[in-house]
Design a protein around this motif. Structure first.
Motif, PDB file in Angstrom:
ATOM      1  N   LEU A  30       0.801  -0.957   0.074  1.00  0.00           N
ATOM      2  CA  LEU A  30       0.127   0.093  -0.024  1.00  0.00           C
ATOM      3  C   LEU A  30       0.975   1.051   0.126  1.00  0.00           C
ATOM      4  O   LEU A  30       0.567   2.369  -0.965  1.00  0.00           O
ATOM      5  N   TYR A  31       1.780   1.550   0.819  1.00  0.00           N
ATOM      6  CA  TYR A  31       2.640   2.577   0.935  1.00  0.00           C
ATOM      7  C   TYR A  31       4.003   2.341  -0.441  1.00  0.00           C
ATOM      8  O   TYR A  31       3.289   3.611  -0.883  1.00  0.00           O
ATOM      9  N   SER A  32       4.373   1.522  -0.577  1.00  0.00           N
ATOM     10  CA  SER A  32       4.418   1.323  -2.058  1.00  0.00           C
ATOM     11  C   SER A  32       4.066   2.269  -3.666  1.00  0.00           C
ATOM     12  O   SER A  32       4.184   3.079  -4.360  1.00  0.00           O
ATOM     13  N   ASP A  33       2.598   1.884  -3.729  1.00  0.00           N
ATOM     14  CA  ASP A  33       1.767   2.401  -4.428  1.00  0.00           C
ATOM     15  C   ASP A  33       1.277   3.332  -4.433  1.00  0.00           C
ATOM     16  O   ASP A  33       1.609   4.551  -5.584  1.00  0.00           O
ATOM     17  N   ALA A  34       1.037   4.328  -2.928  1.00  0.00           N
ATOM     18  CA  ALA A  34       0.628   5.481  -2.294  1.00  0.00           C
ATOM     19  C   ALA A  34       2.283   6.751  -2.759  1.00  0.00           C
ATOM     20  O   ALA A  34       2.269   7.205  -3.010  1.00  0.00           O
ATOM     21  N   ALA A  35       2.889   5.619  -2.338  1.00  0.00           N
ATOM     22  CA  ALA A  35       4.421   6.312  -2.767  1.00  0.00           C
ATOM     23  C   ALA A  35       4.752   6.833  -4.197  1.00  0.00           C
ATOM     24  O   ALA A  35       5.420   8.161  -4.409  1.00  0.00           O
ATOM     25  N   SER A  36       4.354   6.288  -5.187  1.00  0.00           N
ATOM     26  CA  SER A  36       5.010   5.993  -6.162  1.00  0.00           C
ATOM     27  C   SER A  36       3.291   6.846  -7.309  1.00  0.00           C
ATOM     28  O   SER A  36       3.701   7.061  -8.334  1.00  0.00           O
ATOM     29  N   GLU A  37       2.587   7.061  -7.005  1.00  0.00           N
ATOM     30  CA  GLU A  37       2.172   8.016  -7.052  1.00  0.00           C
ATOM     31  C   GLU A  37       2.083   9.145  -8.009  1.00  0.00           C
ATOM     32  O   GLU A  37       2.837   9.565  -6.781  1.00  0.00           O
ATOM     33  N   GLU A  38       1.714   9.429  -8.684  1.00  0.00           N
ATOM     34  CA  GLU A  38       1.494  11.455  -9.260  1.00  0.00           C
ATOM     35  C   GLU A  38       1.092  12.368  -7.949  1.00  0.00           C
ATOM     36  O   GLU A  38       0.385  12.237  -7.802  1.00  0.00           O
ATOM     37  N   LEU A  39       1.860  13.602  -7.764  1.00  0.00           N
ATOM     38  CA  LEU A  39       1.004  14.267  -7.099  1.00  0.00           C
ATOM     39  C   LEU A  39       0.215  15.319  -7.493  1.00  0.00           C
ATOM     40  O   LEU A  39      -0.049  15.300  -8.996  1.00  0.00           O
ATOM     41  N   PRO A  40      -1.110  15.390  -6.983  1.00  0.00           N
ATOM     42  CA  PRO A  40      -2.163  16.377  -7.726  1.00  0.00           C
ATOM     43  C   PRO A  40      -1.050  17.384  -8.110  1.00  0.00           C
ATOM     44  O   PRO A  40      -0.387  18.179  -7.895  1.00  0.00           O
ATOM     45  N   LYS A  41      -1.518  18.073  -9.265  1.00  0.00           N
ATOM     46  CA  LYS A  41      -1.877  19.535 -10.211  1.00  0.00           C
ATOM     47  C   LYS A  41      -1.013  21.155  -8.986  1.00  0.00           C
ATOM     48  O   LYS A  41      -0.616  21.643  -8.652  1.00  0.00           O
ATOM     49  N   SER A  42      -2.074  20.621  -8.772  1.00  0.00           N
ATOM     50  CA  SER A  42      -2.762  21.943  -7.431  1.00  0.00           C
ATOM     51  C   SER A  42      -1.285  21.919  -5.412  1.00  0.00           C
ATOM     52  O   SER A  42      -0.720  23.059  -5.934  1.00  0.00           O
ATOM     53  N   LEU A  43      -0.946  20.577  -5.979  1.00  0.00           N
ATOM     54  CA  LEU A  43      -0.205  20.602  -4.502  1.00  0.00           C
ATOM     55  C   LEU A  43       1.297  20.535  -5.175  1.00  0.00           C
ATOM     56  O   LEU A  43       1.911  21.507  -5.391  1.00  0.00           O
ATOM     57  N   THR A  44       1.821  20.039  -6.499  1.00  0.00           N
ATOM     58  CA  THR A  44       3.080  20.700  -7.201  1.00  0.00           C
ATOM     59  C   THR A  44       3.028  22.315  -7.486  1.00  0.00           C
ATOM     60  O   THR A  44       4.127  22.272  -7.631  1.00  0.00           O
ATOM     61  N   ASP A  45       1.951  22.986  -8.069  1.00  0.00           N
ATOM     62  CA  ASP A  45       1.954  24.187  -8.103  1.00  0.00           C
ATOM     63  C   ASP A  45       2.660  24.960  -7.208  1.00  0.00           C
ATOM     64  O   ASP A  45       3.206  25.511  -6.911  1.00  0.00           O
ATOM     65  N   LEU A  46       1.927  24.377  -6.014  1.00  0.00           N
ATOM     66  CA  LEU A  46       1.680  24.669  -4.624  1.00  0.00           C
ATOM     67  C   LEU A  46       3.078  24.926  -4.406  1.00  0.00           C
ATOM     68  O   LEU A  46       3.833  25.832  -3.822  1.00  0.00           O
ATOM     69  N   LEU A  47       3.597  23.350  -4.263  1.00  0.00           N
ATOM     70  CA  LEU A  47       5.719  23.761  -4.294  1.00  0.00           C
ATOM     71  C   LEU A  47       6.136  24.551  -4.405  1.00  0.00           C
ATOM     72  O   LEU A  47       7.403  24.869  -4.526  1.00  0.00           O
ATOM     73  N   GLU A  48       5.821  24.494  -5.753  1.00  0.00           N
ATOM     74  CA  GLU A  48       6.574  25.696  -6.616  1.00  0.00           C
ATOM     75  C   GLU A  48       6.577  26.348  -6.471  1.00  0.00           C
ATOM     76  O   GLU A  48       7.412  27.401  -6.634  1.00  0.00           O
TER      77      GLU A  48
END
Length: 62
Positions: A30-48
């Motif tokens: 479960l952790y491996s699957d979740a860790a390999s998922e792409e982050l949502p665009k809104s979160l990547t925009d916020l991080l940028e």
């Protein structure tokens, strides 16, 4: 909470080793699957935006 810690009534011996192993494997999968998922665009925009803000602050301090 005692189930998640692998303990029941404070004694891990209450859980069969095969069951404990299966729980461990499922949690890892479960952790491996979740860790390999792409982050949502809104979160990547916020991080940028935060990275840019941090870079501007550092540039202003010099």
């Amino acid at each position: 909470m005692s189930i998640m810690s692998g303990k029941r009534n404070g004694n891990r011996k209450d859980i069969a080793p095969a069951v404990s192993k299966q729980i461990d494997e499922n949690l890892k999968r479960l952790y491996s699957d979740a860790a390999s998922e792409e982050l949502p665009k809104s979160l990547t925009d916020l991080l940028e935006a935060l990275r840019q803000q941090d870079a501007q602050k550092k540039a202003g301090e010099k």
